[in-house]
Design an enzyme around this catalytic site. Sequence first.
Site, short mmCIF file in Angstrom:
data_model
loop_
_atom_site.label_atom_id
_atom_site.label_comp_id
_atom_site.label_asym_id
_atom_site.label_seq_id
_atom_site.Cartn_x
_atom_site.Cartn_y
_atom_site.Cartn_z
CE1 TYR A 219 -4.01 1.69 -0.22
CE2 TYR A 219 -3.57 2.57 1.96
CZ TYR A 219 -4.33 2.56 0.80
OH TYR A 219 -5.39 3.40 0.68
CE LYS B 220 -20.58 -20.25 -16.17
NZ LYS B 220 -21.49 -21.15 -16.87
#
Length: 464
Positions: A113, A168
């Site tokens: 970060y 899925k």
Amino acid sequence: MPVPGPGYSITVRVEAPPSASAAGDLTSSIGKVGGVITAFDVVESHSDRVVVDITCNTLSGDHATVITDALSVLPGVKVRKISDRTFLMHLGGKLEISSKVALRNRDDLSRAYTPGVARVCQAIAANPEDARRLTIKRNTVAVVTDGSAVLGLGNLGPAAALPVMEGKAVLFKKFAGVDAWPICLDTQDTEEIIRTVELIAPVYGGINLEDIAAPRCFEIEARLREKLDIPVFHDDQHGTAIVVLAALRNALRVVGKDIEDCRIAVCGVGAAGSAIIRLLLKQKPGDIVAVDIDGIVHTEREGLVDENLRWIAENTNARKMSGTLHEALVGADVFIGVSAPNLFGEEQVATMAENAIVFALANPDPEIDPLEAQKHAAVVATGRSDYPNQINNVLAFPGVFRGLLDAHAHTITDDMLVAAANAIADVVEPSQINASFIVPSVFDNAVAPAVAEAVRAAAIRAKG
């Protein structure tokens, strides 16, 4: 025809007398009403009672009630709790996000970060293609739906579509290592769907459209392919078409026929049927006769209201047949159904050509009982897992996207779809092919890598 399956599996917690016959009474009562017991576990034992968990497969939610009612009427038996194992699997959803990098100290944090991440942002701003190399884009697919055609259940909306899209995404990860995420849109407006997908596309390396009703799905896919620089794939169309082509290639080997000599009847011209027809035409079949709810599609038929139906009329049915599905079957070498249950019987199969092939893919109930079809057809396939030769899209889409992502593909072509179909067909060795084995198992670890490599190679060729 249907048999109890794990999709309707229940576990019933039962309190019963501690008699020698208790277990037999419980199991026989379930068997008498058609349940299939898969586990019997004693969870408590006391001098005056036993508590057992009985797990069994049922036909439906109503059948589960019949089973529990049969247990309840046994002398001294008390049903304490009924658990639907499918719902238990879905508690809290089927997906989670996990980090690929460790954040053990300040140094790790400063690289993952701020401030370190700023340099990566600047690199991508200078060269946007670096997003594929330096972010999740390289391995991430959006599974996009509007909930307008969920499985065979119809227009259930986006929230009800979410369990399917989660599933899925799980399949993408399991079979091809692809990180996929469900995007269920609260709109069924074509323009809004297109614009929304366009706006979120920078995050993803590919778009998998799912359970969007025809004919809207055709325009959405076509326009997104024009607008985006990543592959757009409507699995209900092309995933089905790929696996059908693979299965047909091997089925024709079983019966010793060439597709160029075959007449093929395709029942259903929605998303799946239309894509099947378009991909089969690439193989130059003898003829294709398409059938929908209004009968055989031909250029002189009234009511060809949408562009897709007109295209099918103009590119199929060379003999200009008209009439019903039953008439389309007469003399046909192959039947492919992606339509509705119980449309014909063995007497219609008997009118087909010798060594006929029947792919009855309507789910959960096919166009014809497979056992009836087998009386006259040489090869029979369905979309069900409880019969041989299951035509299942999971054989295609994980490997297709793995190949597209690995090739950094910007689009998808018919040549890639055909390459995927050939790869699936070739996983079945010539010595293995027979009337009950024309496609590999969805759990065959060779399938997704083979499809991925075939698609990757085709994508690289397309780049020149």
